[in-house]
Structures are given as C-alpha cells and as structure tokens.
Design a protein around this motif. Structure first.
Motif, PDB file in Angstrom:
ATOM      1  N   LEU A   1     -37.507  54.750 -86.138  1.00 52.17           N
ATOM      2  CA  LEU A   1     -37.826  53.396 -85.706  1.00 52.17           C
ATOM      3  C   LEU A   1     -37.631  53.292 -84.198  1.00 52.17           C
ATOM      4  O   LEU A   1     -36.628  53.769 -83.656  1.00 52.17           O
ATOM      5  CB  LEU A   1     -36.909  52.371 -86.383  1.00 52.17           C
TER       6      LEU A   1
ATOM      7  N   ARG B   1     -47.222  42.215 -85.177  1.00 50.50           N
ATOM      8  CA  ARG B   1     -47.371  43.404 -84.346  1.00 50.50           C
ATOM      9  C   ARG B   1     -46.317  44.463 -84.643  1.00 50.50           C
ATOM     10  O   ARG B   1     -46.557  45.658 -84.462  1.00 50.50           O
ATOM     11  CB  ARG B   1     -47.306  43.017 -82.867  1.00 50.50           C
ATOM     12  N   HIS B   2     -45.121  44.036 -85.078  1.00 49.65           N
ATOM     13  CA  HIS B   2     -44.009  44.958 -85.309  1.00 49.65           C
ATOM     14  C   HIS B   2     -43.634  44.968 -86.785  1.00 49.65           C
ATOM     15  O   HIS B   2     -43.790  43.967 -87.489  1.00 49.65           O
ATOM     16  CB  HIS B   2     -42.810  44.558 -84.449  1.00 49.65           C
ATOM     17  N   ASP B   3     -43.099  46.084 -87.234  1.00 57.14           N
ATOM     18  CA  ASP B   3     -42.784  46.232 -88.658  1.00 57.14           C
ATOM     19  C   ASP B   3     -41.588  45.385 -89.086  1.00 57.14           C
ATOM     20  O   ASP B   3     -41.565  44.872 -90.210  1.00 57.14           O
ATOM     21  CB  ASP B   3     -42.508  47.706 -88.969  1.00 57.14           C
TER      22      ASP B   3
ATOM     23  N   ARG C   1     -37.179  44.045 -82.165  1.00 54.88           N
ATOM     24  CA  ARG C   1     -38.480  44.419 -82.724  1.00 54.88           C
ATOM     25  C   ARG C   1     -38.433  45.914 -83.049  1.00 54.88           C
ATOM     26  O   ARG C   1     -38.284  46.743 -82.155  1.00 54.88           O
ATOM     27  CB  ARG C   1     -39.591  44.149 -81.721  1.00 54.88           C
ATOM     28  N   ASN C   2     -38.538  46.244 -84.317  1.00 57.31           N
ATOM     29  CA  ASN C   2     -38.488  47.635 -84.754  1.00 57.31           C
ATOM     30  C   ASN C   2     -39.860  48.067 -85.256  1.00 57.31           C
ATOM     31  O   ASN C   2     -40.448  47.400 -86.102  1.00 57.31           O
ATOM     32  CB  ASN C   2     -37.455  47.806 -85.870  1.00 57.31           C
ATOM     33  N   THR C   3     -40.330  49.189 -84.742  1.00 53.42           N
ATOM     34  CA  THR C   3     -41.658  49.703 -85.093  1.00 53.42           C
ATOM     35  C   THR C   3     -41.531  51.115 -85.629  1.00 53.42           C
ATOM     36  O   THR C   3     -40.867  51.963 -85.010  1.00 53.42           O
ATOM     37  CB  THR C   3     -42.573  49.704 -83.851  1.00 53.42           C
ATOM     38  N   ARG C   4     -42.154  51.363 -86.775  1.00 51.99           N
ATOM     39  CA  ARG C   4     -42.110  52.694 -87.376  1.00 51.99           C
ATOM     40  C   ARG C   4     -42.854  53.696 -86.487  1.00 51.99           C
ATOM     41  O   ARG C   4     -43.970  53.436 -86.044  1.00 51.99           O
ATOM     42  CB  ARG C   4     -42.718  52.659 -88.773  1.00 51.99           C
TER      43      ARG C   4
ATOM     44  N   THR D   1     -35.102  54.983 -79.786  1.00 52.78           N
ATOM     45  CA  THR D   1     -35.759  55.440 -81.013  1.00 52.78           C
ATOM     46  C   THR D   1     -34.784  56.328 -81.775  1.00 52.78           C
ATOM     47  O   THR D   1     -34.225  57.276 -81.206  1.00 52.78           O
ATOM     48  CB  THR D   1     -37.032  56.234 -80.697  1.00 52.78           C
TER      49      THR D   1
END
Length: 444
Positions: free
Chosen positions: A194, A216-218, A235-238, A297
């Motif tokens: 993430l 926009r973010h997961d 905001r956490n994005t895979r 990350t």
C-alpha cells in the motif's frame, strides 16, 4: 486438574482495555484445545451459569464481560491450515490480529482489509464487526469463509459455504451470543503493498473533494480536529505484489511520528488538557498545524494498523453513505453549539455494502463517524449529543463501542434481526453465553 484448567479459582478479575467494564470473583480458565472449551461450556450449562471467551478486552461496551467463568484466549492461538488452491487460511480464534498478520506476511499472504488496531483476537474482532475503510470488503467478517464454534449445549459446530451455511451467514458477526468461536477461516490474497499518502486539508476542501478522494484511492481515512477547520487525510492505494517497490518510513521517522508524537506526546497533552479544558481549542489548532505531509509504501498490514497506547473511550456509528457528509456537518454544528471542548479528533471512514446480517454495513454503503475522548475525560454528554445526530440518519452503532440502543431499536435497523434471534434460540436456548450487554441489545 488438566493443564488447561490451571485457573485462579473464584477470585479472578477481568477488566477491559478502556477501564469502563470489569468483573470480579470469576472462575478463570485458559483452554488449550476444543475439548477444554466443550468441558467448560457443559460445566456452566449444568450449573445454570454463564461462560465468556474474553479476548483482549478492546471492546468499550460490556459485550465480552464475563459473569461466572472467563475463558482466556492465549491457549487457542496460531495458524492451523493454509490452502493455497482455495486461498484460505485457518487459525485458532484466540490468535491476535497482529500475530496473524505477521504469520500471513511470512507466508506471502494478506487479508484484503482491516481496521487500524491489531491488538484484538480474531474471534473478538469478527464478533463485534471490526472494519477498516474502503476496499471491496471493509469488515473482517465479510472476509470470513468458515468457522467452528462450541454451542450452548457443548457441541462443536462447523460452518462453511457447504456445511451449515445458514449458521456461517449469521454467525460472522455473532456478538459472542451464538457460541464460543474456536477456529476461523479467512479468504486471503497474495501479500501486497500500500502506498500511504498523509496530508492535512482545510475543512471546506475536504468536504468538497471527499467523494473524489474515495473514488481515486482504495482506502481513505480522515480525522477532523474539533474547534478547527483542519483535517488530516490518509489515502492508501494498492501498489501490487512486487515487494521490491516498498519504501517504508525510516525508523527514525516512525519513532518520531508514531511512537513519540502520536502516543507519548499526545497522551501527555490530552491528559493535561483534562485539567485545562479551555486550552483545548488552541491546542487542537496547534496540533493540526504541526501535521506535515508524508508518503511511504509498505506491506498492507503495516500501513493499515498502528499502535495505540493512549487509552480512550469511543462511540462509532455507521450511517448510509449518501447521508455521511450531512451527518458530519450536523455533528460539527451540534458540538460547536454545545460549549463542550473535545481534545480527540473525529475519525471518518467509508465501507462498501456487505451481506453479513449484523454488520453495520449490511446491504448499504456506509459512512462511519467515530467519536473519542481521553479515558479520564467526561464522555457521556458528548456521546449523547453525537448519538442523537447519528440516530436521525438511521445510524447503526458499532457493537463493541459505546451506544445506548436496545433490542427494540436495533430490530428496526437490521432486516434480519429476527433470524439472528431465532438462531440464538437454537444454538444457546439456555443463554449460557449471555451477559447484561447481550440482554440489552438482543433481549432475554
């Protein structure tokens, strides 16, 4: 006396993490296998007593409060099966989430989503509806595909998609009312990264861009600092499964931000503000301005979860997603008009609808608002004010966090509430697993 029954007789004490609930004069047992649990349940049933598996006490309500016998979870821990073809992992239900996450990482596996605290046992987290934010499934229960529990007559019952599927459906959030969970099976996925982006926003900007951010973010989490116009956004994005792309926080930054500032300094500050409440608005304004952006990350569970050493009290409600921003704005207006001063941020999360009958996200996309106070601050008036707003929007309270609703209130919020009560009558007709909290929220 067996190895598992090395108890403290009738003088044991149980207390939850927040200090709001306690019980004395208990029989305390640490079972090490299913037979031990069966024996204790049958003993309680024969004596007309009750028994509870207590977990780690991270519920703020009395949902896990024992009355006669308390079962300690430490002897029922560890992973027992890994099925890489089905992508499932089975663990003993007394395993702490943080231990489970670490073991999954060693296996190259991960849960899809989770909350931000990992101290709970798997049984406790599942049974109270613990959830995270965003994703395809926010709650732990929605990732559960099998379980084993000991029913009120001391029988071991297995439930999966092909065996006792009706029990699995309802028992995924079972409140500890249907039996003692001894084993749980989760759907898992390959270990993934993430990318975490944390930055402050003004209130108006956060309100205007909230829907865009969550699309926009997961996984999006926000914290509003009462008496200010400031938000902290997470905001956490895979980022996929290539672990070589990890860029974790430097150790010094982790110790400074998460250990020193978020725990030690925050704990000292909020404790001091209990004695000087007039200083809270200025302290919140200062704290919100000191928050700087950071990006890193890491593997999923290290981003999702964080250590919380400052003891607090909490109430959380899930309102329909479309009502969320309106409910938040009303809560802010209510607080500002009340004259109360609150030193802890309000946490904001969202969740997709799920199919777990007693999940707060059952059949509706949900918007969560969590309200906190320091453990030594007066919380009753604040929570009552916020609860009134949540109830006006059809809010469902988190089962493990403070609320005032009873069975009649909850029956109006959960379409399958009667089905759950019917299963309770079947699996625990003599109420071996009852306590005062369950009598209030489920009835006798």
């Amino acid at each position: 006396m067996t190895r598992s029954q090395a108890s403290t007789g009738s003088s044991a004490t149980w207390r939850n993490w927040s200090g709001l609930e306690h019980a004395d004069g208990l029989r305390s047992v640490t079972p090490t296998d299913v037979d031990d649990v069966v024996a204790e349940v049958r003993r309680a049933a024969e004596r007309g007593e009750t028994v509870k598996m207590a977990g780690t006490g991270h519920s703020f309500t009395g949902i896990a409060r024992p009355e006669h016998t308390v079962l300690r979870p430490a002897g029922l821990a560890g992973i027992t099966d890994v099925d890489r073809d089905a992508m499932t992992v089975t663990a003993r239900a007394g395993t702490q989430l943080k231990v489970f996450n670490a073991a999954l990482e060693e296996l190259g596996l991960s849960l899809h989503n989770m909350g931000d605290i990992a101290e709970q046992t798997l049984a406790g987290a599942i049974s109270t509806g613990t959830h995270g934010t965003g994703g395809r499934a926010a709650g732990l229960a929605a990732q559960l595909v099998g379980l084993e529990l000991v029913t009120g007559d001391g029988e071991l019952l297995r439930a999966s998609g092909t065996e006792n599927a009706d029990v699995l459906e309802l028992a995924r959030v079972g409140l500890g009312a249907l039996g003692v969970l001894v084993s749980v099976t989760f759907a898992v996925e390959p270990l993934f990264l993430l990318r975490a982006e944390e930055r402050p926003l003004r209130w108006d900007e956060a309100m205007a861009t909230f829907d865009e951010l969550t699309e926009r973010h997961d996984h999006v989490d926000m914290y509003w600092f009462p008496h200010t116009d400031r938000m902290l956004t997470k905001r956490n994005t895979r980022m996929g499964t290539d672990l070589s792309r990890a860029e974790p926080l430097p150790r010094w930054r982790h110790r400074l931000d998460d250990d020193l500032l978020s725990n030690t300094v925050f704990g000292l500050q909020t404790a001091a503000l209990n004695r000087a409440p007039r200083a809270i608005p200025a302290a919140n304004r200062l704290a919100s301005r000191l928050l700087g952006p950071r990006t890193y990350t890491d593997v999923a569970h290290r981003v999702f979860t964080s250590e919380r050493r400052v003891v607090f009290r909490e109430m959380e409600y899930a309102v329909p997603r479309e009502a969320g921003l309106a409910a938040l704005k009303e809560a802010r207006a209510m607080l500002e008009a009340s004259g109360l001063t609150i030193s802890f941020p309000v946490e904001i999360r969202v969740a997709p609808a799920d199919d777990v009958p007693l999940s707060t996200a059952y059949q509706r996309d949900s918007f969560y608002l969590a309200f906190h106070t320091h453990q030594r601050a007066e919380h009753e008036r604040y929570f009552a004010l916020m609860e009134a707003v949540m109830k006006d929007h059809g809010g469902r309270p988190h089962w493990g966090k403070l609320h005032s609703l009873d069975a009649a209130d909850l029956a109006r919020l959960y379409p399958r509430f009667p089905d759950f009560l019917a299963l309770r009558d079947k699996l625990d007709p003599d109420r071996v697993f009852a306590n005062d909290y369950l009598r209030r929220v489920l009835g006798d």
